[in-house]
Design an enzyme around this catalytic site. Structure first.
Site, mmCIF file in Angstrom:
data_model
loop_
_atom_site.group_PDB
_atom_site.id
_atom_site.type_symbol
_atom_site.label_atom_id
_atom_site.label_comp_id
_atom_site.label_asym_id
_atom_site.label_seq_id
_atom_site.Cartn_x
_atom_site.Cartn_y
_atom_site.Cartn_z
ATOM 1 N N ASP A 129 -4.525 -7.655 5.289
ATOM 2 C CA ASP A 129 -5.847 -7.201 4.840
ATOM 3 C C ASP A 129 -6.705 -8.413 4.496
ATOM 4 O OD1 ASP A 129 -7.943 -5.610 3.782
ATOM 5 O OD2 ASP A 129 -7.143 -5.933 1.762
ATOM 6 N N ASP A 150 -10.016 -10.331 6.801
ATOM 7 C CA ASP A 150 -11.393 -10.601 6.348
ATOM 8 C C ASP A 150 -11.763 -12.053 6.638
ATOM 9 O OD1 ASP A 150 -11.828 -8.039 5.365
ATOM 10 O OD2 ASP A 150 -12.756 -8.761 3.501
ATOM 11 N N ASP A 156 -0.337 -18.312 2.042
ATOM 12 C CA ASP A 156 -1.334 -19.259 1.516
ATOM 13 C C ASP A 156 -1.590 -20.374 2.528
ATOM 14 O OD1 ASP A 156 1.312 -20.001 1.028
ATOM 15 O OD2 ASP A 156 0.906 -20.951 -0.905
ATOM 16 N N TYR A 196 0.830 -1.209 0.000
ATOM 17 C CA TYR A 196 0.000 0.000 0.000
ATOM 18 C C TYR A 196 0.866 1.261 0.000
ATOM 19 C CZ TYR A 196 -4.396 -2.462 1.205
ATOM 20 O OH TYR A 196 -5.507 -3.263 1.221
ATOM 21 N N LYS A 247 5.589 -14.304 2.262
ATOM 22 C CA LYS A 247 5.540 -15.162 1.073
ATOM 23 C C LYS A 247 6.975 -15.221 0.560
ATOM 24 C CE LYS A 247 3.549 -17.626 -2.055
ATOM 25 N NZ LYS A 247 3.005 -18.963 -1.768
HETATM 26 C C1 IPM Z 1 -9.659 -2.763 5.331
HETATM 27 C C2 IPM Z 1 -10.272 -2.431 4.029
HETATM 28 C C3 IPM Z 1 -9.482 -1.393 3.287
HETATM 29 C C4 IPM Z 1 -8.068 -1.871 3.107
HETATM 30 C C5 IPM Z 1 -10.134 -1.052 1.967
HETATM 31 C C6 IPM Z 1 -11.429 -0.302 2.188
HETATM 32 C C7 IPM Z 1 -9.229 -0.351 1.034
HETATM 33 O O1 IPM Z 1 -10.437 -3.569 3.276
HETATM 34 O O2 IPM Z 1 -9.535 -1.873 6.186
HETATM 35 O O3 IPM Z 1 -9.281 -3.904 5.531
HETATM 36 O O4 IPM Z 1 -7.746 -2.703 2.272
HETATM 37 O O5 IPM Z 1 -7.206 -1.405 3.837
HETATM 38 MG MG MG Z 2 -9.848 -5.312 4.217
#
Ligand code: IPM
Ligand code: MG
Length: 360
Positions: free
Chosen positions: A246, A250, A222, A138, A189
């Site tokens: 990230d 999730d 992975d 990022y 990785k």
């Molecule tokens: C998170 C989100 C953000 C990220 C998005 C909205 C860009 O997915 O906070 O995990 O990837 O940082």
């Molecule tokens: Mg995210």
């Protein structure tokens, strides 16, 4: 009296609904604890602001936030404005501008909730994912040339600096040290990515020498997804790059029951700048304005914020009230219930009153 200045940036989608709910719960907490005082100022930044002004926040936005003790953030994202514009114009601008390099994502199964892993006899998870939040994939380093032609090139160069990796490793080791199990999994990785990721491994080894009391293991990203599903109880604290974490976070949120409950802290551990607290879920256009968003992610986020401010007892008290409600049948649709945002919020405010202050 402990007094804190909070900047609220509800922004887009369901952000205003869940931040509004979070602020109501924080007001209820202040009524119960007259020693706690949060002075909240709202900032109307985000995609609507962009439509009127051509920017997501004013040019001196960071200066207006600098003197706050914390930022309570909703979500960014709009159906029309491209995601990279909204994201870089607000959320990443704040994270990077304030050097909030440690993104902390706790995951556990709140009382009464069920993990999708329950049928595999694997329902036990209690993790903290530490996400490097200032560089990596990022970093914003790259460009496009020969635009629109068949020879167009786009580059997106991940940046890993020794200083950046070292500070996130130190943060993760310190955090692991404070937990009961004292375990840290370093995710990379480094089999395929042989430069930056190998630097991660090397720095992890050298920082780890100062933490002999923390058990370290390594996992390729992975393989980590498999371990999260198959052996969740083997994991305690995880440290990973911006993008890897990230994705893993999730998955972690889903395994804990719903993306709607997961919180995040974007910390500047040096405390030179304010840190920012937000639910993980994002703007969720499909349910925006319907009053059904799950506010639990915003509540847990508020607890992280209180904890960071040094309000440990109040943070615990709030978590206790949250779990009283998750254990009841007042649940939003993402958790299989029918309760609306307001009903979940009322229930948490009510539960707060029933939690003895000493529980905190
Ligand atoms: C998170 C989100 C953000 C990220 C998005 C909205 C860009 O997915 O906070 O995990 O990837 O940082
Ligand atoms: Mg995210």
């Amino acid at each position: 009296m402990s007094r804190y200045r909070i900047a609220a940036i509800p922004a887009d989608g369901i952000g205003p609904e869940v931040i509004g709910a979070g602020l109501r719960v924080l007001e209820a907490l202040q009524r119960l604890d007259p020693e706690l005082r949060l002075d909240v100022k709202h900032f109307p930044w985000g995609s609507d602001y962009y439509r009127k002004n051509g920017v997501m926040m004013p040019a001196d936005g960071l200066d207006s936030l600098r003197n706050f003790d914390a930022i309570y953030f909703g979500a960014v994202g709009d159906p029309v404005i491209p995601d990279h514009v909204t994201l870089w114009g607000l959320r990443l601008a704040i994270c990077q501008g304030f050097d909030q390099y440690a993104n902390v994502r706790p995951t556990r199964i709140l009382r009464g909730l069920e993990s999708p892993l329950r049928n595999c006899g694997q329902a036990d998870l209690d993790w903290v994912i530490v996400r490097e939040n200032s560089e990596g994939e990022y970093a914003g380093n790259g460009g496009r040339t020969h635009r629109g032609t068949p020879i167009e090139v786009g580059t997106e160069v991940a940046i890993f600096t020794r200083a950046g990796v070292e500070r996130i490793m130190c943060f993760a080791f310190e955090l692991a040290r404070q937990r009961k199990r004292r375990k840290l999994t370093v995710v990379t990785k480094s089999n395929a990515q042989r430069h930056g990721m190998v630097l991660w491994d090397e720095v992890a080894t050298s920082v780890g020498r100062d933490y002999p009391d923390v058990t370290v293991d390594r996992e390729l990203v992975d393989a980590m997804t498999v371990r999260m599903v198959m052996k969740p109880s083997s994991i305690d604290v995880v440290v990973a790059t911006n993008l890897h974490a990230d994705i893993l976070s999730d998955l972690a949120a889903a395994l804990a029951g719903s993306l709607g409950i997961a919180p995040t802290a974007n910390l500047d551990p040096t405390r030179k700048n304010p840190s920012m607290f937000e639910p993980i879920h994002g703007s969720a256009f499909d349910i925006t304005g319907k009053g059904v968003a799950n506010p639990i992610g915003a509540f847990w986020t508020a607890a992280l914020m209180l904890d960071h401010l040094g309000e440990r007892a109040n943070a615990k008290r709030l978590m206790e009230a949250i779990e009283t409600v998750t254990a009841s049948d007042v649940r939003s649709p993402d958790l299989g219930g029918t309760a609306r945002t307001d009903e979940v919020t009322d229930a948490v405010c009510e539960a707060l009153a029933g939690v003895p202050a000493a529980a905190g």
